[in-house]
Design an enzyme around this catalytic site. Structure first.
Site, PDB file in Angstrom:
ATOM      1  N   GLU A 294       1.095  -1.253  -0.014  1.00 16.78           N
ATOM      2  CA  GLU A 294      -0.054  -0.110   0.057  1.00 16.78           C
ATOM      3  C   GLU A 294       0.843   1.300   0.010  1.00 16.78           C
ATOM      4  O   GLU A 294       1.727   1.308   0.839  1.00 16.78           O
ATOM      5  CB  GLU A 294      -0.882  -0.027   1.216  1.00 16.78           C
ATOM      6  N   CYS A 328      -2.232   8.083   4.601  1.00 17.59           N
ATOM      7  CA  CYS A 328      -2.241   7.801   3.353  1.00 17.59           C
ATOM      8  C   CYS A 328      -3.631   8.312   2.652  1.00 17.59           C
ATOM      9  O   CYS A 328      -3.465   8.505   1.594  1.00 17.59           O
ATOM     10  CB  CYS A 328      -2.111   6.285   3.084  1.00 17.59           C
TER      11      CYS A 328
END
Length: 550
Positions: A294, A328
């Site tokens: 990720e 994120c």
């Protein structure tokens, strides 16, 4: 030892969030632990095969909001320590990979209960001081989300193991989910202690062994997390903690023929580099390594002309500035319609001006400092670029000061150029850029959202018009792996919103779901025939009858 029962783990549930209101027992306990950790200067070792390893080469772990305050001296490893960790993992694998799943479950559920109880204040305090998180941001991360990962991954594992093939009469078909051969290299970021907890423990839960390299800006919380794992009962060598530079530790780990997988969260360029390294080393690996990552994001909020301005403003402030925009999923580009912009601009100016920023031990502060000097310079350069660009203006904020800590004011930029750099590139800080579009160009704006940045992690649409929501959901189908309707694009909860995105945002293996755990097993199909044939001939091979019918 085998268990002569078909067991069902305790049902998973999300850990309740402590509010830490003034005068509450949990607030007093946390404040006490903050004072204790602030007053110490720890000597932090590597942990390899259950042993503390001190190399003599140390790096200070500092508080970003008080950068001269050293919390710990952390020993740094080299290639030889990576090899020691790989050897320790290989030794542990022989036993751990054969543990009954119920026993592995017990270890992880014990970790959850320890973190929910006696370890909660320690992990939260370490995260607050070492990573400059407020009490609320630490609580939803290093306590609640980490606990949720531990509990829900057990449930997901049980579901995965229960997935079995159909058996025809006389045959018993079954699927066994073997751990990977070799070790999993876990590389965790600074911004979420819970990510470090999941990258390591999810692979270990499935019977794998782990070599773990945490971010150099999250070393203190990593140390305490490792101690939690040890107390929970992970055998020596199952999870090995090796501090050091990304290149030093990464190159040594990726060159090992025993590399079985990579579990990564971090920047897109680093992940791309690791993937290229793996590709160049393919001939030396025993198996094709599983690569799960990720990475970055340029997360958006797009508002329809029908959007509620107050809800939109609150989402922008929370989604862009909680934890200094270092999530994120943080919103860093906003598309606002021309009919709403005057009021939205005013609301943002009013709300952002009320945000308090400073030492996270002062519970009145909404924000702390950005993580380090490199991040500080990135934000400062972006702000200065906006100030000097003819197509851009600073709506609110724009200040920064690193005299004591790495403080950057929450900043809203307005640009008239939809391709302006801060609309395209990830900054990972408290800077959000707004582009005002013609309210009559909704469809064109959705195309702009989809094509401006290379990422595809999170995004949100605000609208009171259901048709417009459906239009955005369809046109932005690949622009976000986590898509929010009338909500900020941050705050995914384990068991509720599995997290991950595609494009330049990663492999979208959805942390907090069964889909992530399946990457850490190598299925084997077993067919058992109870009465096997004793003649190779098939019925169709029987001779034809002669003309007389005999």
């Amino acid at each position: 030892m085998s268990t002569h029962a078909i067991l069902t783990p305790p049902p998973a549930h999300n850990e309740p969030i402590h509010d830490y209101v003034s005068g509450s027992p949990e607030r007093l306990r946390l404040q006490t632990r903050l004072d204790e950790l602030r007053g110490q200067r720890l000597d932090v070792p590597l942990v390899i095969g259950g042993r503390d390893v001190r190399t003599g080469d140390t790096k200070p772990a500092v508080m970003p909001h008080e950068k001269d305050h050293v919390l710990a001296d952390v020993h740094q490893g080299g290639p030889e320590h990576v090899q020691q960790a790989i050897d320790a993992a290989a030794s542990a694998w022989e036993d751990w990979s054969r543990w009954p799943w119920e026993e592995r479950t017990g270890v992880l559920l014990r970790a959850a209960e320890l973190l929910a109880g006696p370890w909660r204040d320690t992990l939260n305090a370490a995260t607050m001081l070492g990573q400059s998180k407020t009490a609320h941001q630490a609580e939803i991360d290093s306590a609640c989300e980490a606990i949720d990962f531990f509990r829900f991954n057990v449930e997901f594992m049980h579901r995965l193991y229960s997935e079995q093939p159909h058996s025809s009469p006389g045959v018993w078909n079954r699927m066994e989910y073997r751990p990977l051969e070799g070790f999993v290299f876990a590389v965790s970021p600074f911004n979420f202690t819970a990510i470090a907890a999941n990258l390591t423990s999810s692979a270990a839960l499935m019977g794998n062994v782990v070599v773990w390299k945490p971010a150099g800006t999250a070393m203190l919380s990593a140390y305490y997390l490792m101690r939690l794992f040890q107390e929970a009962g992970f055998p020596d060598g199952v999870i090995n903690l090796v501090y050091g530079s990304g290149a030093t530790i990464g190159d040594a780990a990726l060159s090992s023929p025993h590399l079985a997988g990579i579990h990564f969260t971090g920047s897109t360029p680093v992940f791309n580099s690791m993937w290229r390294t793996v590709a160049s080393n393919m001939e030396r690996y025993r198996n094709y390594p599983r690569i799960v990552g990720e990475t970055g994001g340029k997360d958006f909020i797009v508002a329809h002309p029908s959007a509620d301005v107050d809800a939109l403003a609150a989402a922008i402030v929370r989604g862009s500035f909680e934890y200094q925009g270092q999530k994120c999923s943080a919103s860093s580009r906003v598309y606002a319609p021309s009919n709403l912009w005057p009021k939205l601009r005013e609301r943002l100016q009013e709300e952002v001006a009320t945000i308090k920023m400073g030492d996270v031990s002062d519970f009145r502060n909404f924000m702390g400092a950005v993580i380090d000097g490199s991040s500080f310079r990135t934000q400062a350069e972006a702000i200065e670029e906006a100030k000097t660009n003819a197509q851009s203006d600073i709506v609110v904020g724009g200040g920064y000061d690193d005299s004591r800590g790495y403080f950057v004011e929450p900043t809203v930029i307005e640009t008239r150029d939809p391709g302006f750099r801060t609309m395209r590139e990830e900054l990972f800080g408290p800077v959000v850029t707004t582009y005002v579009y013609d309210e009559n160009k909704w469809g064109e704006t959705l195309d702009l959202v989809d094509n401006t940045a290379p990422y595809g992690l999170t995004g949100a649409v605000f609208s009171e018009d259901r048709a417009a929501i459906d239009d955005a959901r369809e046109k932005l189908r690949y622009a976000a792996g986590n898509f929010y309707v009338n909500d900020k694009p941050t705050g995914a909860v384990v068991g509720q919103q599995p997290f991950g995105g595609a494009r330049a945002s990663g492999t979208n293996d959805k942390a907090g779901s069964m889909w992530n755990l399946i990457r850490w097993v190598s299925p084997r199909t077993i067919k058992e025939t109870f009465t096997p044939p004793r003649d190779y001939r098939y019925p169709f091979m029987d001779a034809e009858p002669d003309s007389a019918g005999t």
